[in-house]
Structures are given as C-alpha cells and as structure tokens.
Motif scaffolding. Structure first.
Motif, PDB file in Angstrom:
ATOM      1  N   HIS A  34     -28.707  -4.543  27.467  1.00  0.00           N
ATOM      2  CA  HIS A  34     -28.268  -5.913  28.139  1.00  0.00           C
ATOM      3  C   HIS A  34     -26.956  -5.502  29.028  1.00  0.00           C
ATOM      4  O   HIS A  34     -27.054  -6.012  30.168  1.00  0.00           O
ATOM      5  CB  HIS A  34     -27.664  -6.988  27.094  1.00  0.00           C
ATOM      6  N   LEU A  35     -26.334  -4.753  28.717  1.00  0.00           N
ATOM      7  CA  LEU A  35     -24.858  -4.238  29.463  1.00  0.00           C
ATOM      8  C   LEU A  35     -25.489  -3.505  30.742  1.00  0.00           C
ATOM      9  O   LEU A  35     -25.201  -3.814  31.948  1.00  0.00           O
ATOM     10  CB  LEU A  35     -24.040  -3.557  28.855  1.00  0.00           C
ATOM     11  N   PHE A  36     -26.239  -2.761  30.547  1.00  0.00           N
ATOM     12  CA  PHE A  36     -26.712  -1.751  31.752  1.00  0.00           C
ATOM     13  C   PHE A  36     -27.806  -2.441  32.682  1.00  0.00           C
ATOM     14  O   PHE A  36     -27.806  -2.152  33.898  1.00  0.00           O
ATOM     15  CB  PHE A  36     -27.332  -0.308  31.320  1.00  0.00           C
ATOM     16  N   ALA A  37     -28.540  -3.529  32.227  1.00  0.00           N
ATOM     17  CA  ALA A  37     -29.295  -4.206  32.884  1.00  0.00           C
ATOM     18  C   ALA A  37     -28.445  -5.086  34.005  1.00  0.00           C
ATOM     19  O   ALA A  37     -28.847  -5.128  35.156  1.00  0.00           O
ATOM     20  CB  ALA A  37     -30.255  -5.252  32.139  1.00  0.00           C
ATOM     21  N   TRP A  38     -27.353  -5.764  33.384  1.00  0.00           N
ATOM     22  CA  TRP A  38     -26.370  -6.214  34.049  1.00  0.00           C
ATOM     23  C   TRP A  38     -25.741  -5.477  35.167  1.00  0.00           C
ATOM     24  O   TRP A  38     -25.470  -5.899  36.376  1.00  0.00           O
ATOM     25  CB  TRP A  38     -25.346  -6.907  33.138  1.00  0.00           C
ATOM     26  N   LEU A  39     -25.320  -4.322  34.840  1.00  0.00           N
ATOM     27  CA  LEU A  39     -24.758  -3.191  35.619  1.00  0.00           C
ATOM     28  C   LEU A  39     -25.567  -2.985  36.991  1.00  0.00           C
ATOM     29  O   LEU A  39     -25.201  -2.793  38.218  1.00  0.00           O
ATOM     30  CB  LEU A  39     -24.243  -1.822  35.017  1.00  0.00           C
ATOM     31  N   ILE A  40     -26.788  -2.940  36.478  1.00  0.00           N
ATOM     32  CA  ILE A  40     -27.826  -2.423  37.642  1.00  0.00           C
ATOM     33  C   ILE A  40     -28.137  -3.740  38.532  1.00  0.00           C
ATOM     34  O   ILE A  40     -28.394  -3.358  39.667  1.00  0.00           O
ATOM     35  CB  ILE A  40     -29.172  -2.150  37.044  1.00  0.00           C
ATOM     36  N   ARG A  41     -28.078  -4.996  38.167  1.00  0.00           N
ATOM     37  CA  ARG A  41     -28.385  -6.383  38.694  1.00  0.00           C
ATOM     38  C   ARG A  41     -27.361  -6.470  39.561  1.00  0.00           C
ATOM     39  O   ARG A  41     -27.526  -7.453  40.286  1.00  0.00           O
ATOM     40  CB  ARG A  41     -28.654  -7.414  37.948  1.00  0.00           C
ATOM     41  N   ARG A  42     -26.123  -5.971  39.422  1.00  0.00           N
ATOM     42  CA  ARG A  42     -25.077  -6.405  40.235  1.00  0.00           C
ATOM     43  C   ARG A  42     -25.237  -6.113  41.647  1.00  0.00           C
ATOM     44  O   ARG A  42     -24.604  -6.701  42.506  1.00  0.00           O
ATOM     45  CB  ARG A  42     -23.695  -5.489  39.883  1.00  0.00           C
ATOM     46  N   TRP A  44     -28.169  -4.825  45.124  1.00  0.00           N
ATOM     47  CA  TRP A  44     -29.456  -4.680  45.486  1.00  0.00           C
ATOM     48  C   TRP A  44     -29.945  -3.053  45.423  1.00  0.00           C
ATOM     49  O   TRP A  44     -30.986  -2.763  45.132  1.00  0.00           O
ATOM     50  CB  TRP A  44     -29.680  -5.284  46.926  1.00  0.00           C
ATOM     51  N   TRP A  45     -28.871  -2.289  45.779  1.00  0.00           N
ATOM     52  CA  TRP A  45     -29.121  -0.808  45.965  1.00  0.00           C
ATOM     53  C   TRP A  45     -29.430  -0.226  44.612  1.00  0.00           C
ATOM     54  O   TRP A  45     -30.443   0.643  44.365  1.00  0.00           O
ATOM     55  CB  TRP A  45     -28.410  -0.218  46.845  1.00  0.00           C
ATOM     56  N   ARG A  46     -28.726  -0.748  43.609  1.00  0.00           N
ATOM     57  CA  ARG A  46     -29.121  -0.341  42.361  1.00  0.00           C
ATOM     58  C   ARG A  46     -30.387  -0.810  41.649  1.00  0.00           C
ATOM     59  O   ARG A  46     -31.088  -0.156  40.943  1.00  0.00           O
ATOM     60  CB  ARG A  46     -27.771  -0.994  41.394  1.00  0.00           C
ATOM     61  N   ARG A  47     -30.802  -1.754  41.832  1.00  0.00           N
ATOM     62  CA  ARG A  47     -32.073  -2.299  41.453  1.00  0.00           C
ATOM     63  C   ARG A  47     -33.078  -1.387  42.334  1.00  0.00           C
ATOM     64  O   ARG A  47     -34.089  -1.231  41.439  1.00  0.00           O
ATOM     65  CB  ARG A  47     -32.137  -3.782  42.038  1.00  0.00           C
ATOM     66  N   LEU A  48     -32.962  -1.176  43.493  1.00  0.00           N
ATOM     67  CA  LEU A  48     -34.094  -0.193  44.262  1.00  0.00           C
ATOM     68  C   LEU A  48     -33.983   1.079  43.542  1.00  0.00           C
ATOM     69  O   LEU A  48     -34.753   1.487  43.516  1.00  0.00           O
ATOM     70  CB  LEU A  48     -33.550  -0.285  45.539  1.00  0.00           C
ATOM     71  N   LEU A  49     -32.680   1.492  43.280  1.00  0.00           N
ATOM     72  CA  LEU A  49     -32.603   2.915  42.633  1.00  0.00           C
ATOM     73  C   LEU A  49     -33.472   3.157  41.174  1.00  0.00           C
ATOM     74  O   LEU A  49     -33.972   3.746  41.104  1.00  0.00           O
ATOM     75  CB  LEU A  49     -31.200   3.180  42.544  1.00  0.00           C
ATOM     76  N   SER A  50     -33.201   1.809  40.277  1.00  0.00           N
ATOM     77  CA  SER A  50     -33.801   1.895  39.142  1.00  0.00           C
ATOM     78  C   SER A  50     -35.521   1.820  38.959  1.00  0.00           C
ATOM     79  O   SER A  50     -35.903   2.166  38.133  1.00  0.00           O
ATOM     80  CB  SER A  50     -33.293   0.829  38.121  1.00  0.00           C
ATOM     81  N   LEU A  51     -35.915   1.224  40.240  1.00  0.00           N
ATOM     82  CA  LEU A  51     -37.395   0.846  40.040  1.00  0.00           C
ATOM     83  C   LEU A  51     -38.183   2.005  39.902  1.00  0.00           C
ATOM     84  O   LEU A  51     -39.029   2.204  38.892  1.00  0.00           O
ATOM     85  CB  LEU A  51     -37.774   0.008  41.318  1.00  0.00           C
ATOM     86  N   PRO A  52     -37.845   3.179  40.691  1.00  0.00           N
ATOM     87  CA  PRO A  52     -39.062   4.404  40.332  1.00  0.00           C
ATOM     88  C   PRO A  52     -38.540   5.212  39.067  1.00  0.00           C
ATOM     89  O   PRO A  52     -39.479   5.811  38.606  1.00  0.00           O
ATOM     90  CB  PRO A  52     -38.823   5.073  41.732  1.00  0.00           C
ATOM     91  N   MET A  53     -37.571   4.830  38.371  1.00  0.00           N
ATOM     92  CA  MET A  53     -37.040   5.420  37.305  1.00  0.00           C
ATOM     93  C   MET A  53     -37.709   4.836  36.084  1.00  0.00           C
ATOM     94  O   MET A  53     -38.033   5.451  34.823  1.00  0.00           O
ATOM     95  CB  MET A  53     -35.747   5.144  36.963  1.00  0.00           C
ATOM     96  N   TRP A  76     -26.661   6.074  34.139  1.00  0.00           N
ATOM     97  CA  TRP A  76     -26.425   6.613  35.510  1.00  0.00           C
ATOM     98  C   TRP A  76     -26.543   5.560  36.370  1.00  0.00           C
ATOM     99  O   TRP A  76     -25.840   5.351  37.349  1.00  0.00           O
ATOM    100  CB  TRP A  76     -26.965   7.883  35.534  1.00  0.00           C
ATOM    101  N   ALA A  77     -27.854   4.867  36.595  1.00  0.00           N
ATOM    102  CA  ALA A  77     -28.114   4.109  37.678  1.00  0.00           C
ATOM    103  C   ALA A  77     -27.194   2.937  37.674  1.00  0.00           C
ATOM    104  O   ALA A  77     -26.961   2.266  38.838  1.00  0.00           O
ATOM    105  CB  ALA A  77     -29.795   3.486  37.463  1.00  0.00           C
ATOM    106  N   ARG A  94     -15.202  -7.076  31.581  1.00  0.00           N
ATOM    107  CA  ARG A  94     -15.489  -8.315  32.397  1.00  0.00           C
ATOM    108  C   ARG A  94     -17.016  -9.075  32.076  1.00  0.00           C
ATOM    109  O   ARG A  94     -17.292 -10.170  32.123  1.00  0.00           O
ATOM    110  CB  ARG A  94     -15.841  -7.787  33.867  1.00  0.00           C
ATOM    111  N   TYR A  95     -17.861  -7.960  31.797  1.00  0.00           N
ATOM    112  CA  TYR A  95     -19.392  -8.528  31.315  1.00  0.00           C
ATOM    113  C   TYR A  95     -19.098  -9.237  29.811  1.00  0.00           C
ATOM    114  O   TYR A  95     -19.908 -10.393  30.068  1.00  0.00           O
ATOM    115  CB  TYR A  95     -20.107  -7.263  30.838  1.00  0.00           C
TER     116      TYR A  95
END
Length: 248
Positions: A34-42, A44-53, A76-77, A94-95
C-alpha cells in the motif's frame, strides 16, 4: 508507561518474549504494498516507469525464494531519486498522517487488543515485519497509539533509489530479531504466513492468525498438535473466528 490513556507496567525481568507479525496479523493487508503503490502514484513518470516492471517483477513477489527481488523492484520504482533512508522515513510519516482513517480501518481490533493485553501483562513485545520498520512503527504510534519495538526489512541505497537489502522474513526474520537484541526463547509468536514457519516453530506457543485457507492443512501438519489457528477479522482469510474478549 502511559499511551493515550492506557497504563502499561514496566517490562519485568525475565518476561516472556512475544513476537507479532504485522501484515495480515495486526493489519488487514500488505502495508508495504500500500505504501509503495502510493509512492509510485505520486507522479506520472513513476507510474510509467513501473508499468513495464509489472509482468516481470510482480510474479516474483508470490514466491518465497524470489520475493526479495520482486519487492525491491517496486521499492526502487517508488524511491528512485532518493539517496537517504531519512527521505523515505519522512514520506512514510506523511503517508500515515494523510491516510490515517483508511489505515485505522485496516487495523485489526482483535490483534491490537491481543498486543495490548500482552503489554499490560508486562510481557516483552516486539513486532517483526517484512515491511520497512518505520512504516509499522508509524502506523502503530500515529493510528493505534502503541509504541512497541519494531524489527523490519532493511532498506538502503540502490541504483539511484532505495531497495531492500535484507528482507525480514523466513530465517532472516529470526536473524534480525537476534541482532536487535531479542535473543531469549520466543514464548508466543503470532503470524499468518508460511514464510514465518521458522518463527512459529521457534515459539513455545505458536499461534496462526488469518492464514490463507489453502495453507491451513500445512500448518496443522508441521506445527504442534493443538496449535490455535484463528481468524482475527480478515474476511478473505481462514481460521476459527474469535471475539475481542478472547484476544491474547
């Protein structure tokens, strides 16, 4: 010791050592995910980075031998660009502060009551989790108002971000508990996970809580006869239902 109106006695000499897992034991779900999903969603570029992973690393999380590698990829993402653990700790705080109500709904009252009862009895209580320790610590302090020691996954610099250096699960959980000073025999251990079999087997009294239904037969086979297998409020998990009055 007083925590938000609760009075706890000082831990007595020779007190039983009681170890709680966190995810699916005190918290309904995987707090680290839940934490790292929030970090990635913060961003747009993190979301794009995580898609191919996702198709490469997500399946790794499901299997014990490869779980650390899958978890590390998403850590890492969510943290690429960070260089110090303190940066992650600040975001964790903060989360938790901004998701307090959601997190409070996920905390399992029966589990928190069991933890409270052990502390009230003067037992030596520690939470050992596969999540970053600051996450479980912040949730318990900010939301549940419990200030217990936490041993968790060791996170450090990796490839321009942060990654799991040592994942606190399986045999490594026992190693990290001992390194943190919890070397006494484990009196009682609470966990949902087959990854915690080393901890459950080390305990004089293992207690399985909220297991996956498909794992109950395995727990009955490998743990001592009569080991409690309980459900503390996880609707999608197995175990015998208990009431708050019988927690702990």
């Amino acid at each position: 010791m007083s925590v938000k109106g609760r009075q706890y006695p000082k831990t007595r000499d020779g007190a039983p050592l009681v170890v709680f897992d966190f995810d699916h034991t005190l918290y309904d779900g995987d707090s680290g995910s839940h934490l790292f999903a929030w970090l990635i969603r913060r961003s747009w570029w993190r979301r794009l980075l995580s898609l191919p992973m996702l198709p490469v690393f997500l399946p790794l999380v499901a299997f014990l031998p490869t779980r650390r590698f899958g978890v590390s990829a998403f850590v890492w993402a969510g943290t690429v660009g960070f260089h110090r653990l303190k940066e992650l700790d600040k975001l964790i705080d903060r989360y938790v502060a901004t998701h307090a109500e959601e997190i409070r709904r996920r905390l399992l009252p029966i589990g928190i009551e069991a933890l409270h009862r052990h502390r009230a009895a003067g037992d030596r209580v520690v939470v050992a989790t596969g999540a970053p320790p600051e996450l479980a610590r912040a949730i318990l302090a900010f939301v549940a108002h419990e200030d217990v020691p936490v041993v968790g996954t060791d996170v450090g610099p990796r490839l321009g971000g942060l990654g799991a250096r040592r994942h606190c699960h399986n045999e490594m959980k026992m190693t990290m508990l001992r390194e943190a000073g919890f070397r006494d025999e484990v009196a009682i251990a609470y966990s949902d996970s087959s990854a915690d079999l080393p901890l459950l087997r080390a305990a004089r009294k293992p207690v399985v809580v909220n297991p996956k239904p498909s794992r109950i037969a395995m727990f009955r086979r490998v743990l001592p006869a009569g080991t409690p297998i309980l459900n503390w409020g996880c609707r999608k998990r197995g175990g015998d239902a208990v009431s708050p009055a019988s927690a702990g």
